[in-house]
Design an enzyme around this catalytic site. Structure first.
Site, PDB file in Angstrom:
ATOM      1  CG  HIS A   1     105.268 -64.096  78.767  1.00  0.00           C
ATOM      2  ND1 HIS A   1     104.564 -63.722  79.780  1.00  0.00           N
ATOM      3  CD2 HIS A   1     106.535 -63.559  79.021  1.00  0.00           C
ATOM      4  CE1 HIS A   1     105.166 -63.068  80.444  1.00  0.00           C
ATOM      5  NE2 HIS A   1     106.429 -62.981  80.032  1.00  0.00           N
TER       6      HIS A   1
ATOM      7  NE  ARG B   1     116.078 -59.708  76.019  1.00  0.00           N
ATOM      8  CZ  ARG B   1     115.562 -58.788  76.838  1.00  0.00           C
ATOM      9  NH1 ARG B   1     114.428 -59.111  77.076  1.00  0.00           N
ATOM     10  NH2 ARG B   1     116.095 -57.708  77.285  1.00  0.00           N
ATOM     11  CD  GLU B   2     116.018 -59.255  65.676  1.00  0.00           C
ATOM     12  OE1 GLU B   2     114.906 -58.869  65.219  1.00  0.00           O
ATOM     13  OE2 GLU B   2     116.550 -60.077  64.762  1.00  0.00           O
TER      14      GLU B   2
ATOM     15  N   GLY C   1     101.998 -68.237  73.710  1.00  0.00           N
ATOM     16  CA  GLY C   1     101.894 -67.421  72.838  1.00  0.00           C
ATOM     17  C   GLY C   1     101.539 -68.337  71.266  1.00  0.00           C
TER      18      GLY C   1
ATOM     19  CE  LYS D   1     112.623 -59.255  70.240  1.00  0.00           C
ATOM     20  NZ  LYS D   1     113.512 -59.504  71.219  1.00  0.00           N
TER      21      LYS D   1
ATOM     22  CG  ASN E   1     119.659 -68.536  71.028  1.00  0.00           C
ATOM     23  OD1 ASN E   1     119.714 -67.690  71.879  1.00  0.00           O
ATOM     24  ND2 ASN E   1     120.034 -67.930  70.045  1.00  0.00           N
TER      25      ASN E   1
ATOM     26  CB  CYS F   1     118.099 -65.916  67.262  1.00  0.00           C
ATOM     27  SG  CYS F   1     118.386 -64.460  66.664  1.00  0.00           S
TER      28      CYS F   1
ATOM     29  CE  LYS G   1     123.361 -66.879  70.128  1.00  0.00           C
ATOM     30  NZ  LYS G   1     122.736 -65.545  70.215  1.00  0.00           N
TER      31      LYS G   1
HETATM   32  C1  UGA Z   1     117.219 -64.431  71.102  1.00  0.00           C
HETATM   33  C2  UGA Z   1     117.637 -64.647  72.432  1.00  0.00           C
HETATM   34  O1  UGA Z   1     116.688 -64.207  73.511  1.00  0.00           O
HETATM   35  C3  UGA Z   1     119.134 -63.715  72.411  1.00  0.00           C
HETATM   36  O2  UGA Z   1     119.631 -63.852  73.826  1.00  0.00           O
HETATM   37  C4  UGA Z   1     119.952 -63.937  71.505  1.00  0.00           C
HETATM   38  O3  UGA Z   1     121.003 -63.354  71.637  1.00  0.00           O
HETATM   39  C5  UGA Z   1     119.081 -63.862  70.141  1.00  0.00           C
HETATM   40  O4  UGA Z   1     118.206 -64.678  70.020  1.00  0.00           O
HETATM   41  C6  UGA Z   1     120.214 -64.242  69.126  1.00  0.00           C
HETATM   42  O5  UGA Z   1     120.530 -65.338  69.056  1.00  0.00           O
HETATM   43  O6  UGA Z   1     120.696 -63.234  68.463  1.00  0.00           O
HETATM   44  P1  UGA Z   1     115.583 -62.648  69.869  1.00  0.00           P
HETATM   45  O7  UGA Z   1     115.272 -63.749  68.709  1.00  0.00           O
HETATM   46  O8  UGA Z   1     115.531 -61.348  69.494  1.00  0.00           O
HETATM   47  O9  UGA Z   1     116.591 -63.037  70.910  1.00  0.00           O
HETATM   48  O10 UGA Z   1     114.046 -62.503  70.494  1.00  0.00           O
HETATM   49  P2  UGA Z   1     113.424 -63.160  71.876  1.00  0.00           P
HETATM   50  O11 UGA Z   1     113.043 -61.963  72.860  1.00  0.00           O
HETATM   51  O12 UGA Z   1     114.412 -64.279  72.418  1.00  0.00           O
HETATM   52  O13 UGA Z   1     112.034 -63.838  71.474  1.00  0.00           O
HETATM   53  C7  UGA Z   1     112.281 -64.783  70.455  1.00  0.00           C
HETATM   54  C8  UGA Z   1     110.854 -65.438  70.050  1.00  0.00           C
HETATM   55  O14 UGA Z   1     110.318 -66.085  71.473  1.00  0.00           O
HETATM   56  C9  UGA Z   1     109.727 -64.261  69.808  1.00  0.00           C
HETATM   57  O15 UGA Z   1     109.159 -64.985  68.731  1.00  0.00           O
HETATM   58  C10 UGA Z   1     109.095 -64.168  70.906  1.00  0.00           C
HETATM   59  O16 UGA Z   1     107.677 -63.543  70.779  1.00  0.00           O
HETATM   60  C11 UGA Z   1     109.029 -65.757  71.363  1.00  0.00           C
HETATM   61  N1  UGA Z   1     108.788 -65.576  72.835  1.00  0.00           N
HETATM   62  C12 UGA Z   1     109.799 -65.162  73.758  1.00  0.00           C
HETATM   63  C13 UGA Z   1     107.487 -65.988  73.516  1.00  0.00           C
HETATM   64  O17 UGA Z   1     106.632 -66.781  72.812  1.00  0.00           O
HETATM   65  N2  UGA Z   1     107.343 -66.326  74.759  1.00  0.00           N
HETATM   66  C14 UGA Z   1     108.210 -65.909  75.826  1.00  0.00           C
HETATM   67  O18 UGA Z   1     107.946 -65.677  76.866  1.00  0.00           O
HETATM   68  C15 UGA Z   1     109.412 -65.232  75.304  1.00  0.00           C
END
Ligand code: UGA
Length: 439
Positions: A255, A154-155, A257, A325, A212, A264, A208
């Site tokens: 969560h 994750r970023e 939001g 995020k 996602n 991704c 993958k």
């Molecule tokens: C995501 C996946 O979590 C990683 O496992 C994957 O490797 C990556 O995509 C990828 O394919 O490269 P990332 O996009 O960095 O990672 O971020 P996340 O932490 O997953 O969040 C994604 C979005 O979902 C954000 O906008 C975040 O705010 C939102 N989110 C996440 C929510 O609104 N609620 C949550 O409970 C979790």
């Protein structure tokens, strides 16, 4: 082991630096000479906590080098990773694989012996087959194995995720050499007890997207529950906890939001939908997730206008956080973009502050005034909107904020602040999914 990483984007640079930190010899290759020069000089192309230090130490130790010369970079490599971008193709949402195939072609043409080529970029099912076809066509003389090894980091938490993954997935066509090379590449993770899972190549590619899409579905589910909570007078944070404690469901990614964004989930859900349609096996649940999430981002604009009393014209709205995020400067598909658009369409003036994202965001939202701090953004505003849950926004002086505003209206799209606390500071509060936990 000698590892070559093609592409110094998020996945390429983080994976390359982490492999080097595990003791492998890593060469990172990128066509962009400016980017390579900047990385060598210590300036990272992205904001990711700890990355500059990790790159610096491993480069100083001589285990991590950078080049723009791909043929030189792949010489003698045990494994060559392709970690180039796979953006959505304009118009149809399919993943654009032109960078992957161009890299594959150049790698294969540069080889001087047998090789294992590993796709780390997120690629649709069948991409490995095409890379293999390119390899056989261009170099029928060589034993070239093509492997799929999707990345799940994750970023914002990329280094930790890479070094302590829940699992490592490696897809092969059964070649013992490929399996042995990949086992050695990931051997340093044995200590962290990360399960190394070998599957078929097409299966790995699909895992993958399935991961996602499942996570995006989980988020979208709780976001719709949040709307229902608002309608029936329930509280979504308690619903999340109440279902998340069930181990079969799990508490993560529940969560509510403003909708998911980033580089991704939006791209990968769309690409999975396209794959399903192409193979006559539509993934209808993900089709709906994509639609619901798009509508949600825009609906957040209306939610803010409602909090302003139904009229935004001539009013100033301050946004806290613009990145998709925290702990990243990534603005791709960030909900803030749709929110700014909706607010500007409604006649509001928008001011924003973000700890890391403003340089990237400014050209993407030209009408927005960037402030020097959360307090500066709020000063004189008619509403304060919490868009991204940066740590720096979690303990703001609410009284100071409220008293500096034209109207103390707080729209907390991440449910950071307890309603009672914000109200005690003088705010009128709008949240996502109810009035706050009763606990
Ligand atoms: C995501 C996946 O979590 C990683 O496992 C994957 O490797 C990556 O995509 C990828 O394919 O490269 P990332 O996009 O960095 O990672 O971020 P996340 O932490 O997953 O969040 C994604 C979005 O979902 C954000 O906008 C975040 O705010 C939102 N989110 C996440 C929510 O609104 N609620 C949550 O409970 C979790």
């Amino acid at each position: 082991m000698k590892i070559t990483m093609i592409g110094t984007g998020y996945v390429g640079l983080v994976s390359g630096a982490c492999f080097a930190d595990f003791g492998h010899d890593v060469v990172c290759v990128d066509k962009d000479a400016g980017k390579i020069a900047a990385i060598e000089a210590g300036t990272m192309p992205i904001y990711e906590p700890g990355l500059d230090q990790l790159v610096g130490t491993n480069a100083a130790a001589g285990r991590l080098t950078f080049t723009t010369d791909l043929p030189e970079g792949v010489k003698g490599a045990d494994a060559i990773f392709i970690a180039v971008g796979t953006p959505s193709r304009r118009g149809d949402g399919h993943a654009d694989l032109s960078y992957v195939y161009a890299a594959a072609k150049e790698i294969v043409e540069s080889l001087d012996g047998p090789a294992v080529i590993v796709t780390k970029s997120t690629v649709p099912v069948g991409t490995g087959d095409e890379v293999e076809r390119i390899a056989r066509e261009l170099r029928p003389d060589l034993d070239i194995q093509v492997v799929s090894n999707p990345e799940f980091l994750r970023e914002g938490a990329a280094i930790g995720d890479f070094k302590r993954p829940d699992r490592v997935v490696v897809g092969t066509t059964g070649s013992e050499r490929a399996i042995s090379v990949m086992s050695q590449v990931y051997r340093p993770l044995n200590l962290n007890q990360a399960p190394l899972m070998f599957t078929g190549r097409r299966t790995a590619e699909l895992i993958k997207y399935a991961a996602n899409a499942f996570l995006a579905t989980k988020i979208t589910f709780i976001n719709e529950m949040a709307d229902l909570c608002e309608a029936v007078g329930a509280e979504v944070q308690d619903v999340s906890r109440g279902i998340g404690l069930d181990k079969r469901i799990g508490s993560k990614f529940l969560h509510a939001g403003p909708g998911y964004g980033g580089s991704c989930f939006p791209k990968d859900t769309l690409a999975l939908v396209k794959t399903g349609q192409d193979y006559d096996a539509p993934i209808r649940i993900v089709e709906t997730v994509v639609q619901v999430n798009d509508l949600r981002k825009r609906a957040m604009g209306r939610k803010i206008v409602k909090a302003l009393g139904g009229e935004a014209r001539g009013k100033t709205v301050a946004l806290l956080g613009v990145t998709f995020k925290p702990n990243t400067d990534d603005m791709r598909d960030a909900p803030s973009l749709a929110i700014v658009q909706a607010l500007e369409d409604a006649g509001a003036k928008v001011v924003a502050y973000d700890p890391e994202g403003m340089d990237v965001a400014a050209p993407m939202m030209p009408g927005v005034t960037m402030a020097g701090s959360a307090y500066e953004a709020a000063s004189g505003a008619d509403a304060l909107v919490l868009v991204t849950e940066w740590d720096a926004f979690r303990a703001l002086d609410l009284k100071r904020l409220a008293s500096s505003m034209s109207a103390p209206v707080l729209v907390d799209l991440r449910n950071i602040y307890p309603v009672a606390e914000a109200e005690a500071a003088g705010f009128t509060v709008t949240r996502v999914g109810g009035k706050g936990s009763a606990a």
